[in-house]
Design an enzyme around this catalytic site. Structure first.
Site, PDB file in Angstrom:
ATOM      1  N   GLY A  69       0.968  -1.222   0.112  1.00  0.00           N
ATOM      2  CA  GLY A  69      -0.103  -0.040  -0.252  1.00  0.00           C
ATOM      3  C   GLY A  69       1.051   1.188  -0.003  1.00  0.00           C
ATOM      4  CB  SER A 199      -2.252  -3.114   1.146  1.00  0.00           C
ATOM      5  OG  SER A 199      -1.259  -3.735   1.738  1.00  0.00           O
ATOM      6  CG  HIS A 201      -0.347  -6.633   4.916  1.00  0.00           C
ATOM      7  ND1 HIS A 201      -0.306  -6.212   6.432  1.00  0.00           N
ATOM      8  CD2 HIS A 201      -0.072  -5.482   4.198  1.00  0.00           C
ATOM      9  CE1 HIS A 201       0.089  -4.914   6.410  1.00  0.00           C
ATOM     10  NE2 HIS A 201       0.124  -4.718   5.134  1.00  0.00           N
ATOM     11  CB  CYS A 323       2.931   2.799  11.181  1.00  0.00           C
ATOM     12  SG  CYS A 323       1.919   1.682  10.279  1.00  0.00           S
TER      13      CYS A 323
END
Ligand code: PLP
Length: 377
Positions: A69, A199, A201, A323
């Site tokens: 992503g 994305s 995952h 993150c």
């Protein structure tokens, strides 16, 4: 183990791993090779693209595989700026985007762009009008996420697109739909977006693969990687065949009974909200309506300690976004929570496999944390 961090990443079902294993060990041809092992793989990649494009709601020719992503976000914003380099050097985005968008914007600031970072209100909501008011004649691109990864708020992309068409039709629209894909409606046509990032995952696929939708208003998009000409010459590099196979299998599995899965996730989230609200000092953060993300604060108890305590009991939740690795999240900052509340924010995110028993265990662990640990903030 109780896994309540599906917004960070998701477990890969056996069928997905098997599909990848078969590509790695038996169908390992390079799609660019001319003999059957390669030519067959080329066909397979196109059929996997078809599966993913159909789930997103776009034409196969409009979907380009990426490595994640983050790559899609970087590529979309830079490609939009390139197309609109003669329109101007202004970008509109929000202060609660993923770092993949924020850091791309910061890099562009160093190249002379001016970026307007819009802050949502205290509930994490952002109106289309707020975005449109910030758009100027020199705005090259508007980049607003579809679903916020920390709060689960859904942003009004379709309304932004309609307003942009009236106010400044040349401005291109990108939406980071990494948390939205197969969670909320996100067909590029319905959203009116020129670029849509997804994305694998986050939906039961492997890490290391994503895709970017590039719409018809993007003329001669700037290639991200120059080289052997893969992905219609726009993103060279030998296709990550096993990853793409896993991505398509994950999409196929999720699409099977998707609406039931989503309403089950929404029910589990509502149940979690209800149960968590019985814990003293617990506050729900944001007004996120996405079915999988719930942010709460155990006001006074530092989130890092909660995460560690629950982890020691086999329960995985995150302190804001994974993150941020312990730093106070920029999302919490942007919605101007009081410092004490902000430092206590934790995120639970559910998937189709999550049960009420998982939630009960998490709620009990949080209640115990509250009752046995001293508040430190
Ligand atoms: N955008 C959002 C909203 C996300 O939540 C994430 C991942 O957490 C990304 C982008 C980055 O995706 P990837 O991990 O595939 O690079």
């Amino acid at each position: 183990m109780i896994y309540l961090d599906h917004a960070a990443t998701t477990p890969v079902p056996r069928e997905v791993a098997d599909a990848m294993y078969s590509v790695l060990t038996e169908q390992y041809g390079n799609p660019s090779s001319q003999y059957a092992l390669g030519a067959d793989m080329k066909k397979q990649v196109e059929s996997w693209r078809k599966t993913i494009a159909a789930a997103l709601g776009c034409d196969t020719k409009q979907l380009f595989f990426t490595s994640c992503g983050t790559e899609g976000d970087n590529w979309a914003i830079q490609a939009a700026c390139w197309q609109n380099r003669h329109v101007g050097k202004h970008i509109v985005t929000t202060a609660v985007e993923h770092n993949a968008v924020l850091e791309t914007c910061k890099w562009l600031e160093k190249q002379g762009y001016e970026v307007t970072y819009l802050a949502p209100d205290g509930n994490g909501d952002l109106s289309a009008q707020q975005v449109l008011d910030a758009v100027r004649p020199d705005t090259a691109v508007v980049s607003v996420m579809l679903v916020n990864n920390e709060l689960g708020n859904v942003y009004p992309i379709a309304e932004i697109a309609k307003g942009l068409a009236r106010k400044n039709p040349k401005t291109l629209l990108h939406t980071d739909a990494v948390q939205g894909f197969l969670k909320v409606p996100c067909s590029p046509k319905a959203l009116g977006a020129d670029f849509v990032t997804i994305s694998a995952h986050k939906i039961g696929g492997p890490k290391g693969v994503g895709a970017l939708y590039i719409g018809p208003r993007v003329r001669n998009p700037r290639p991200l990687l120059a080289g052997g000409g893969q992905e219609s010459g726009l993103r060279s590099g030998t296709e990550a065949t096993a990853q793409i196979a896993g991505f398509a299998k994950a999409v196929e599995l999720r699409m099977n009974g998707l609406q039931e899965k989503l309403s089950q996730m929404a029910d589990i989230k509502a149940y979690a909200k209800e149960q968590l609200s019985t814990i003293p000092d617990l506050q729900i953060i944001g007004s996120g309506t996405a079915p999988h993300v719930l942010s709460v604060a155990l006001v006074g108890w530092p989130s890092a300690n909660i995460v560690t305590d629950l982890s020691s009991q086999g329960i995985c939740i995150s302190a804001g976004s994974a993150c941020h690795q312990g730093k106070l999240s920029h999302v919490v900052d942007a919605i101007r929570l009081p410092k004490k509340t902000g430092q206590s924010v934790i995120r639970l995110s559910v998937g189709p496999e999550t049960t009420k028993t998982d939630i009960d265990a998490c709620v009990e662990a949080l209640r115990k944390h509250h009752d046995t640990r001293m508040p430190m903030l």
